[in-house]
Design a protein around this motif. Structure first.
Motif, PDB file in Angstrom:
ATOM      1  N   GLY A   9     -68.031  11.303 -39.299  1.00  0.00           N
ATOM      2  CA  GLY A   9     -67.593  10.607 -38.079  1.00  0.00           C
ATOM      3  C   GLY A   9     -67.326  11.580 -36.956  1.00  0.00           C
ATOM      4  N   THR A  13     -61.411  11.905 -33.414  1.00  0.00           N
ATOM      5  CA  THR A  13     -60.725  12.529 -34.553  1.00  0.00           C
ATOM      6  C   THR A  13     -61.617  13.571 -35.232  1.00  0.00           C
ATOM      7  OG1 THR A  13     -59.558  10.446 -34.907  1.00  0.00           O
ATOM      8  CG2 THR A  13     -59.494  12.026 -36.706  1.00  0.00           C
ATOM      9  N   ASP A  32     -72.665  11.916 -37.990  1.00  0.00           N
ATOM     10  CA  ASP A  32     -72.329  10.591 -37.466  1.00  0.00           C
ATOM     11  C   ASP A  32     -73.553   9.696 -37.585  1.00  0.00           C
ATOM     12  OD1 ASP A  32     -69.903   9.508 -35.374  1.00  0.00           O
ATOM     13  OD2 ASP A  32     -71.743   8.326 -35.494  1.00  0.00           O
ATOM     14  N   ARG A  33     -73.308   8.441 -37.943  1.00  0.00           N
ATOM     15  CA  ARG A  33     -74.449   7.550 -38.162  1.00  0.00           C
ATOM     16  C   ARG A  33     -75.093   7.082 -36.861  1.00  0.00           C
ATOM     17  NH1 ARG A  33     -71.354   2.574 -40.855  1.00  0.00           N
ATOM     18  NH2 ARG A  33     -70.082   1.945 -39.103  1.00  0.00           N
ATOM     19  N   HIS A  34     -74.375   7.212 -35.742  1.00  0.00           N
ATOM     20  CA  HIS A  34     -74.956   6.805 -34.459  1.00  0.00           C
ATOM     21  C   HIS A  34     -75.916   7.872 -33.929  1.00  0.00           C
ATOM     22  CE1 HIS A  34     -71.453   3.846 -33.755  1.00  0.00           C
ATOM     23  NE2 HIS A  34     -72.520   3.212 -34.194  1.00  0.00           N
ATOM     24  N   ARG A  42     -63.228   3.061 -24.162  1.00  0.00           N
ATOM     25  CA  ARG A  42     -62.172   2.604 -25.084  1.00  0.00           C
ATOM     26  C   ARG A  42     -60.783   3.155 -24.754  1.00  0.00           C
ATOM     27  NH1 ARG A  42     -64.277   2.213 -31.080  1.00  0.00           N
ATOM     28  NH2 ARG A  42     -64.797   4.401 -30.927  1.00  0.00           N
ATOM     29  N   GLN A 105     -61.795   7.744 -23.246  1.00  0.00           N
ATOM     30  CA  GLN A 105     -62.173   8.318 -24.538  1.00  0.00           C
ATOM     31  C   GLN A 105     -63.527   9.026 -24.452  1.00  0.00           C
ATOM     32  OE1 GLN A 105     -61.411   5.724 -27.791  1.00  0.00           O
ATOM     33  NE2 GLN A 105     -62.980   6.607 -29.085  1.00  0.00           N
ATOM     34  N   LEU A 129     -73.121   8.680 -44.087  1.00  0.00           N
ATOM     35  CA  LEU A 129     -72.629   8.811 -45.465  1.00  0.00           C
ATOM     36  C   LEU A 129     -72.827   7.454 -46.150  1.00  0.00           C
ATOM     37  CD1 LEU A 129     -70.724  10.594 -47.494  1.00  0.00           C
ATOM     38  CD2 LEU A 129     -69.048   8.869 -46.860  1.00  0.00           C
ATOM     39  N   ASP A 162     -64.151   8.305 -40.051  1.00  0.00           N
ATOM     40  CA  ASP A 162     -65.231   7.365 -39.780  1.00  0.00           C
ATOM     41  C   ASP A 162     -64.743   5.990 -39.344  1.00  0.00           C
ATOM     42  OD1 ASP A 162     -64.257   7.273 -42.365  1.00  0.00           O
ATOM     43  OD2 ASP A 162     -66.164   6.772 -43.297  1.00  0.00           O
ATOM     44  N   THR A 167     -66.271   4.164 -44.392  1.00  0.00           N
ATOM     45  CA  THR A 167     -67.025   4.189 -45.649  1.00  0.00           C
ATOM     46  C   THR A 167     -66.292   5.071 -46.668  1.00  0.00           C
ATOM     47  OG1 THR A 167     -69.016   4.139 -44.282  1.00  0.00           O
ATOM     48  CG2 THR A 167     -69.346   4.614 -46.591  1.00  0.00           C
ATOM     49  N   ASP A 286     -58.572   6.334 -37.079  1.00  0.00           N
ATOM     50  CA  ASP A 286     -58.660   4.889 -37.337  1.00  0.00           C
ATOM     51  C   ASP A 286     -59.022   4.581 -38.799  1.00  0.00           C
ATOM     52  OD1 ASP A 286     -58.040   4.453 -34.717  1.00  0.00           O
ATOM     53  OD2 ASP A 286     -59.705   3.082 -34.318  1.00  0.00           O
ATOM     54  N   GLY A 298     -53.402   5.192 -30.146  1.00  0.00           N
ATOM     55  CA  GLY A 298     -54.441   5.217 -31.186  1.00  0.00           C
ATOM     56  C   GLY A 298     -55.215   6.512 -31.241  1.00  0.00           C
TER      57      GLY A 298
HETATM   58  C1  LIG Z   1     -62.477  -2.012 -27.270  1.00  0.00           C
HETATM   59  C2  LIG Z   1     -61.465  -0.986 -27.704  1.00  0.00           C
HETATM   60  C3  LIG Z   1     -60.473  -0.578 -26.806  1.00  0.00           C
HETATM   61  C4  LIG Z   1     -59.525   0.374 -27.190  1.00  0.00           C
HETATM   62  N1  LIG Z   1     -58.588   0.766 -26.299  1.00  0.00           N
HETATM   63  C5  LIG Z   1     -57.671   1.718 -26.659  1.00  0.00           C
HETATM   64  C6  LIG Z   1     -56.667   2.194 -25.756  1.00  0.00           C
HETATM   65  O1  LIG Z   1     -56.584   1.742 -24.610  1.00  0.00           O
HETATM   66  N2  LIG Z   1     -55.788   3.153 -26.201  1.00  0.00           N
HETATM   67  C7  LIG Z   1     -55.865   3.708 -27.461  1.00  0.00           C
HETATM   68  O2  LIG Z   1     -55.097   4.612 -27.799  1.00  0.00           O
HETATM   69  N3  LIG Z   1     -56.793   3.275 -28.320  1.00  0.00           N
HETATM   70  C8  LIG Z   1     -57.691   2.308 -27.959  1.00  0.00           C
HETATM   71  N4  LIG Z   1     -58.629   1.920 -28.834  1.00  0.00           N
HETATM   72  C9  LIG Z   1     -58.643   2.575 -30.136  1.00  0.00           C
HETATM   73  C10 LIG Z   1     -59.349   3.924 -30.061  1.00  0.00           C
HETATM   74  O3  LIG Z   1     -60.618   3.729 -29.500  1.00  0.00           O
HETATM   75  C11 LIG Z   1     -59.411   4.503 -31.477  1.00  0.00           C
HETATM   76  O4  LIG Z   1     -58.075   4.739 -31.929  1.00  0.00           O
HETATM   77  C12 LIG Z   1     -60.216   5.801 -31.564  1.00  0.00           C
HETATM   78  O5  LIG Z   1     -61.566   5.576 -31.254  1.00  0.00           O
HETATM   79  C13 LIG Z   1     -60.140   6.363 -32.989  1.00  0.00           C
HETATM   80  O6  LIG Z   1     -60.969   7.474 -33.091  1.00  0.00           O
HETATM   81  P1  LIG Z   1     -61.625   7.881 -34.476  1.00  0.00           P
HETATM   82  O7  LIG Z   1     -62.384   9.128 -34.188  1.00  0.00           O
HETATM   83  O8  LIG Z   1     -60.580   7.900 -35.530  1.00  0.00           O
HETATM   84  O9  LIG Z   1     -62.624   6.693 -34.849  1.00  0.00           O
HETATM   85  P2  LIG Z   1     -63.957   6.127 -34.036  1.00  0.00           P
HETATM   86  O10 LIG Z   1     -63.790   6.440 -32.608  1.00  0.00           O
HETATM   87  O11 LIG Z   1     -64.096   4.765 -34.491  1.00  0.00           O
HETATM   88  O12 LIG Z   1     -65.099   7.063 -34.594  1.00  0.00           O
HETATM   89  C14 LIG Z   1     -65.625   6.901 -35.901  1.00  0.00           C
HETATM   90  C15 LIG Z   1     -67.035   7.481 -35.937  1.00  0.00           C
HETATM   91  O13 LIG Z   1     -67.466   7.468 -37.293  1.00  0.00           O
HETATM   92  C16 LIG Z   1     -68.844   7.102 -37.334  1.00  0.00           C
HETATM   93  N5  LIG Z   1     -69.120   6.554 -38.665  1.00  0.00           N
HETATM   94  C17 LIG Z   1     -68.618   5.430 -39.219  1.00  0.00           C
HETATM   95  N6  LIG Z   1     -69.071   5.284 -40.487  1.00  0.00           N
HETATM   96  C18 LIG Z   1     -69.881   6.341 -40.732  1.00  0.00           C
HETATM   97  C19 LIG Z   1     -70.652   6.741 -41.876  1.00  0.00           C
HETATM   98  N7  LIG Z   1     -70.671   6.033 -43.002  1.00  0.00           N
HETATM   99  N8  LIG Z   1     -71.386   7.865 -41.774  1.00  0.00           N
HETATM  100  C20 LIG Z   1     -71.387   8.609 -40.622  1.00  0.00           C
HETATM  101  N9  LIG Z   1     -70.676   8.265 -39.524  1.00  0.00           N
HETATM  102  C21 LIG Z   1     -69.933   7.156 -39.585  1.00  0.00           C
HETATM  103  C22 LIG Z   1     -68.996   6.103 -36.215  1.00  0.00           C
HETATM  104  O14 LIG Z   1     -70.340   6.031 -35.779  1.00  0.00           O
HETATM  105  C23 LIG Z   1     -68.050   6.662 -35.156  1.00  0.00           C
HETATM  106  O15 LIG Z   1     -68.725   7.505 -34.244  1.00  0.00           O
HETATM  107  C24 LIG Z   1     -59.570   0.939 -28.489  1.00  0.00           C
HETATM  108  C25 LIG Z   1     -60.551   0.517 -29.394  1.00  0.00           C
HETATM  109  C26 LIG Z   1     -61.492  -0.434 -29.011  1.00  0.00           C
HETATM  110  C27 LIG Z   1     -62.551  -0.892 -29.998  1.00  0.00           C
END
Ligand SMILES: Cc1cc2nc3c(=O)[nH]c(=O)nc-3n(C[C@H](O)[C@H](O)[C@H](O)COP(=O)(O)OP(=O)(O)OC[C@H]3O[C@@H](n4cnc5c(N)ncnc54)[C@H](O)[C@@H]3O)c2cc1C
Length: 520
Positions: A9, A13, A32-34, A42, A105, A129, A162, A167, A286, A298
């Motif tokens: 991911g 994070t 990353d899968r994207h 966000r 973000q 993954l 992720d 996953t 997340d 978040g």
């Molecule tokens: C519409 C929306 C609005 C938001 N607004 C706010 C806000 O105002 N304030 C705030 O604090 N938070 C907000 N959030 C939450 C915030 O976006 C998340 O807390 C933050 O993105 C978490 O980051 P992360 O890196 O943990 O996960 P993500 O940003 O979800 O990143 C996970 C990554 O893992 C990748 N992935 C997933 N599965 C796999 C796999 N099997 N193999 C390889 N790659 C994989 C995905 O493609 C993705 O790129 C919002 C969320 C959304 C959906």
């Protein structure tokens, strides 16, 4: 094995973890899968603690230049302007970044991605993954590659960054306990003009809900967050145009929209993974916890998860600590997530409740109380410490130990060591302590006594010693932070206090390092 850690991911994070591991010399891969970085912005709020961490990465100045300081908020109750809340530098004396920074973000991910590329490293996009099996000393991960083929990777450690549908969490059979909220939210990134107060956060409170308007960088650029009106709930593919009548009614009839860059509806969940660590796998961001966006916590919480884990994994991978050191990641970060979920849930219930009485509280009582209370310095300080994440502490962690003579009302083991401006030389100038900390090593701060001549041998070159001279300006700053003289503080690489006490006892420091870093 030529990789120490596989990061799954590349959201904020995963990118933070990749950067922190890379600068500590850990061999890692990030997939990353994207096909590329997310285009939507966000999360919006960058908290002071995140900027402090960014400064060690060398990207804080860029973030501040790109973002917009939240100078204040205007509260509107049922269409009428009810209060103006000053925000500005409410964290003066707490952090070198005493404000909330509004920065999307997408910009955060770009800065983190650029920092990684500057080290000659990059994300492996289109790589997913799809399977994993754990053994006592390694993980076998199955990856689906960009060309559709599958490959097996054997790594000592795997970090699940992720996202909410992790996953890594599912393949490890870890429950994601919690539930969705009943309301559906929308978020829109728009160019618009209207009667809202410029350059400040506008909060529109109604008996049936709320709208938040965040000023973004650029002319007439706003981010709107709100609850979908009841008549649009339960439908797929709601468009921004369908939301406009409610917005005009609740925010102002003179709203004029020039463009909508993106629009999305989403259901918010409050959930926490039952465990953040299972043998050789970790969950962060997340993947480990999701909650309401109230308070902009978040993304920042995910970034701090990564910062907490990175130095521990680096110590273990380089053989400077026993493998059990990484257990303290869950010991420290799971209670933080618990507390956050409880706090955001309580506040969120007030902000969204459909109940008549709560609606009355929201529109009549809350704006008045907030308008008055937030003008007092003490309330501002408490609010800042909570929201900025500078108040997060790990006092019950197995890594926190207090020796005799440490006052109860000053910084304690587990706390983030306070931000101070001190003289580091007898005739020197005042300098920012945080600018002097090397976050890849432990730091021993010694006040009012001599530093041990041999340092702490168990830490070797992983220790940096600062013996602070006696000086009236230093004394004043220490008194403000309730730091006694004599005293000493052994700071972990992430700036939290590990061991502290009055008289520096070299044997106790050696024992702390042997026991706590190698604990089994
Ligand atoms: C519409 C929306 C609005 C938001 N607004 C706010 C806000 O105002 N304030 C705030 O604090 N938070 C907000 N959030 C939450 C915030 O976006 C998340 O807390 C933050 O993105 C978490 O980051 P992360 O890196 O943990 O996960 P993500 O940003 O979800 O990143 C996970 C990554 O893992 C990748 N992935 C997933 N599965 C796999 C796999 N099997 N193999 C390889 N790659 C994989 C995905 O493609 C993705 O790129 C919002 C969320 C959304 C959906």
């Amino acid at each position: 094995m030529d990789t120490d850690v596989l990061i799954v991911g590349a959201g904020p994070t995963g990118l933070m973890l990749a950067n922190q591991l890379a600068r500590r010399g850990v061999r890692m891969r990030i997939i990353d899968r994207h096909a590329g970085p997310a285009r939507e912005s966000r999360a919006l709020g960058v908290q002071a603690r995140t900027l402090e961490i960014y400064s060690h990465l060398g990207i804080a100045d860029q973030a501040v230049a790109l973002g917009k300081k939240a100078d204040g908020a205007v509260l509107w109750a049922e269409g009428r302007r009810a209060a103006r809340v000053p925000l500005g530098d409410i964290g003066r004396d707490v952090s070198p970044y005493p404000y909330l920074l509004v920065l999307g973000q997408d910009d955060n991910e770009r800065l983190l991605g650029d920092a990684l590329r500057a080290r000659g490293l990059g994300v492996e996009w289109n790589t997913e993954l799809v399977g994993l099996a754990q053994d006592t000393d390694h993980v076998m991960a199955t990856l689906k590659n960009a060309d559709g083929t599958r490959s097996e990777v054997r790594v000592p450690w795997l970090a699940g960054c992720d996202g909410a549908r992790s996953t890594v969490r599912e393949l490890n059979g870890i429950a994601f306990e919690g539930a969705p909220y009943q309301h559906v939210f929308f978020v829109a990134d728009v160019k618009m003009t209207g009667s809202m107060a410029p350059d400040v956060l506008n909060v529109y409170l109604w008996r049936r809900g709320f709208h938040l308007l965040f000023p973004m960088r650029g002319t007439d650029h706003w981010r709107i967050v709100g609850i979908l009106p009841p008549q649009l709930r339960g439908r797929d593919n709601v468009t921004f145009e369908e939301t406009i009548p409610t917005l005009r009614h609740e925010v102002g009839t003179e709203l004029s929209f020039k463009a909508c860059n993106w629009y999305s509806t989403y259901r918010i969940h409050h959930r926490r993974a039952a465990r953040f660590h299972d043998r050789r796998c970790f969950l962060l961001g997340d993947a480990a916890h999701v909650h309401s966006p109230v308070g902009g916590q978040g993304m920042n919480t995910g970034l701090q998860d990564a910062y907490n884990l990175a130095w521990k994994l680096a110590f273990v991978v380089s053989g400077r600590a026993g493998a059990t050191l990484v257990h303290s990641y869950e010991d420290e970060r799971l209670p933080v997530a618990n507390h956050l979920l409880k706090r955001t849930d309580r506040f969120f219930s007030i902000v969204v409740s459909d109940r008549w009485l709560v609606g009355l509280l929201r529109t009549r009582v809350m704006p008045k109380i907030m308008g008055l209370a937030l003008r007092t310095a003490a309330v501002q300080r408490i609010l800042f410490r909570t929201i900025s994440q500078t108040g997060i502490r790990y006092r019950r962690s197995p890594l926190s130990e207090a020796l005799a003579g440490l006052p109860e009302n000053g910084p304690r083991p587990g706390d983030r060591f306070p931000w101070l401006r001190l003289k580091f030389q007898p005739n020197g100038r005042l300098e920012d302590l945080y600018g002097k900390l090397d976050d890849t090593r432990f730091t021993l701060l010694v006040f009012g006594q001599a530093a041990p001549p041999r340092g702490i041998p168990e830490l070797g070159d992983r220790l940096h010693i600062q013996e602070l001279p006696s000086d009236p300006l230093n004394d004043r700053e220490l008194a403000r932070a309730r730091i006694p003289r004599p005293s000493f503080y052994l700071l972990r690489p992430d700036g939290h206090i590990g061991l502290a006490g009055a008289r520096l006892d070299a044997a106790a420091a050696s024992r702390y390092v042997s026991e706590r870093l190698r604990f089994s």
